[in-house]
Design an enzyme around this catalytic site. Structure first.
Site, PDB file in Angstrom:
ATOM      1  N   GLU A 164       0.806  -1.221   0.000  1.00  9.59           N
ATOM      2  CA  GLU A 164       0.000   0.000   0.000  1.00  9.59           C
ATOM      3  C   GLU A 164       0.839   1.272   0.000  1.00  9.59           C
ATOM      4  O   GLU A 164       0.736   2.117   0.900  1.00  9.59           O
ATOM      5  CB  GLU A 164      -0.954   0.010   1.200  1.00  9.59           C
ATOM      6  CG  GLU A 164      -1.934  -1.136   1.221  1.00  9.59           C
ATOM      7  CD  GLU A 164      -2.936  -1.065   2.363  1.00  9.59           C
ATOM      8  OE1 GLU A 164      -3.912  -1.827   2.324  1.00  9.59           O
ATOM      9  OE2 GLU A 164      -2.748  -0.242   3.282  1.00  9.59           O
ATOM     10  N   GLU A 223      -5.131  -8.691   0.920  1.00  8.40           N
ATOM     11  CA  GLU A 223      -5.799  -8.370   2.184  1.00  8.40           C
ATOM     12  C   GLU A 223      -7.283  -8.165   1.930  1.00  8.40           C
ATOM     13  O   GLU A 223      -7.670  -7.531   0.938  1.00  8.40           O
ATOM     14  CB  GLU A 223      -5.255  -7.076   2.824  1.00  8.40           C
ATOM     15  CG  GLU A 223      -3.880  -7.164   3.423  1.00  8.40           C
ATOM     16  CD  GLU A 223      -3.451  -5.832   4.041  1.00  8.40           C
ATOM     17  OE1 GLU A 223      -4.341  -5.060   4.485  1.00  8.40           O
ATOM     18  OE2 GLU A 223      -2.241  -5.569   4.061  1.00  8.40           O
TER      19      GLU A 223
END
Length: 457
Positions: A164, A360
């Site tokens: 991320e 995720e």
């Protein structure tokens, strides 16, 4: 029966700084999180800092046995840069022994390690020199990546560079959430560019080393949905996608920073400082696969009072509440499973159907002890429903040809979550902070075990 392909990767995800603990011992130097906690502990939920987290440093072998019991065949975690190279140059041999045993133990139990290099944990020694704001961060990360490949390349065949990356850019330099907690659009752009170049230098090092394996990047992709079909709302959606998704997706997969993004930054006087050879580096080092973190969509509208050049993200696009939305009240995030199908479709149609996996997906809930039965097992049906709904949409995307090879939930054992500490829990296993980090399985863990055995539900 919804059934997934054979050899599908079923697993969970975590990170070194959120699980290992021992954050200022065993040869590890401080990260920005360690230093920030020492300076401002009041910013952290209940004074919960990064020192102990879930104590995986001591308990990883038992946790891996638990993974095997559930049938996991893969697990993603990260290496702590500050543990492996405490000063950026000197190898910490205790860290080498720890990670080698960690990865070997995973493999011994039939669990493939997917290893990430950076999960928001900037070394403090580098932050003092400017961190990602400076070009020296690119060389420092390249050295670290090459060291990790050399030391663990015989054990790990799936690597990722960043988790991320848009988060440490936006949260640190546009939203005031993560250190250095400032709002500076120009610095944010430069931080993003150096992060991007650091990624490509790591990929270049990986290929030059002749490692037997693949390398990718993990991106949190939240598709943008416009409030209306008005030109201004559609423009806000386009810019939201360019900044939050395409800024890394396009160069990492297609080999080029989006032209529209470059033009926008140029008009705004926000273009980053670059160096000769950067474009060639980007063009020649595409990733082998993608990890995609999906939790929620982006609902956007045109700004009410925009400024140009922009000084904050709200000058470019603003969020709005979709009238039909469902919300996880503990995080304030919208629950929108169909977004995962839209991601699958986007990767197939716009990104050469590159191999990818859900790196995720999960649901954080506070005070889960409320839902424990008489035996103390948390009855987290809400988490089961969340996973089931998202897996249905993922299965739809796969059945239409999207090249997805796995699904990882966040996370295996409850973990520390930055400023939020242990406020919201995500794990298949409860971690009891008051009883030596004792692990207790939740109902969702048992459900996941059955689903893995059946390859679906």
């Amino acid at each position: 029966m919804i059934q997934f392909p054979e050899n599908f990767l079923w697993g969970a995800a975590a990170s070194a700084p959120q699980t290992e603990g021992h954050s200022l011992s065993n040869g590890k130097s401080p990260s920005t999180w360690d230093q920030w906690f020492s300076m401002c502990p009041e910013k952290f939920n209940q004074g919960q800092g990064p020192e102990t987290t879930s104590n995986v440093y001591e308990m990883y072998r038992q946790d891996i046995e638990r993974m095997a019991t559930l049938g996991l065949n893969s697990y993603r975690t990260s290496i702590a840069w500050t543990r492996l190279l405490p000063d950026g140059q000197t190898i910490n041999q205790e860290a080498v022994s720890f990670y080698r045993d960690y990865f070997q133990t995973l493999k011994r139990y039939g669990i493939e390690p997917i290893i990430n290099l950076f999960h928001f944990d900037m070394p403090w020694w580098l932050m003092k020199k400017g961190g990602w704001e400076t070009r020296i961060s690119v060389d420092a990360f390249s050295t670290y990546a090459a060291t990790a490949f050399q030391l663990f390349g015989d054990l790990v065949t799936k690597w990722t560079t960043f988790n991320e990356p848009i988060v440490h850019i936006e949260s640190g330099y546009l939203q005031g959430y993560h250190f250095p907690a400032i709002v500076d659009m120009q610095k944010a752009v430069q931080v993003g560019y150096h992060t991007l170049i650091a990624h490509f230098r790591a990929v270049e090092k990986f290929r030059a080393a002749g490692i037997n394996g693949e390398i990718g990047i993990i991106l949190n992709i939240s598709p943008a949905y416009a409030r209306s079909k008005s030109p201004s709302d559609l423009e806000a959606k386009k810019l939201a996608d360019l900044i939050s998704s395409k800024s890394f997706l396009d160069p990492c997969v297609l080999g080029e920073i989006p032209q529209e993004l470059k033009e926008y930054l140029n008009r705004a006087g926000l273009s980053p400082v670059t160096q000769k050879g950067d474009q060639k580096l980007i063009r020649e080092n595409p990733v082998d696969f993608l990890g995609i973190n999906y939790y929620q969509p982006m609902r956007v509208k045109s700004p009410e009072c925009p400024n140009f050049p922009p000084t904050t993200l709200s000058d470019i696009f603003e969020s709005y509440d979709w009238p039909e939305r469902r919300v996880n009240p503990y995080r304030g995030w919208e629950i929108y499973p169909a977004g995962i199908y839209d991601v699958a479709k986007m990767i197939k149609e716009d990104y050469r159907n590159i191999p990818w996996y859900i790196a995720e997906n999960g649901m954080g809930v506070a005070d889960e002890e409320r839902f424990a039965d008489e035996a103390g097992v948390i009855q987290d049906d809400y988490r089961i429903d969340f996973m089931r709904e998202h897996l249905l949409q993922l299965h739809k995307g796969i059945s239409e040809g999207s090249n997805c090879f796995g699904y990882h939930t966040w996370t295996f054992v409850d973990c520390w979550s930055w400023l939020n500490g242990y406020r919201n829990r995500y794990g298949f296993y409860k971690v009891d902070l008051m009883r030596d980090y004792q692990r207790t399985i939740k109902k969702s863990g048992l459900w996941f075990k059955d689903m893995i055995r059946n390859r679906g539900f």
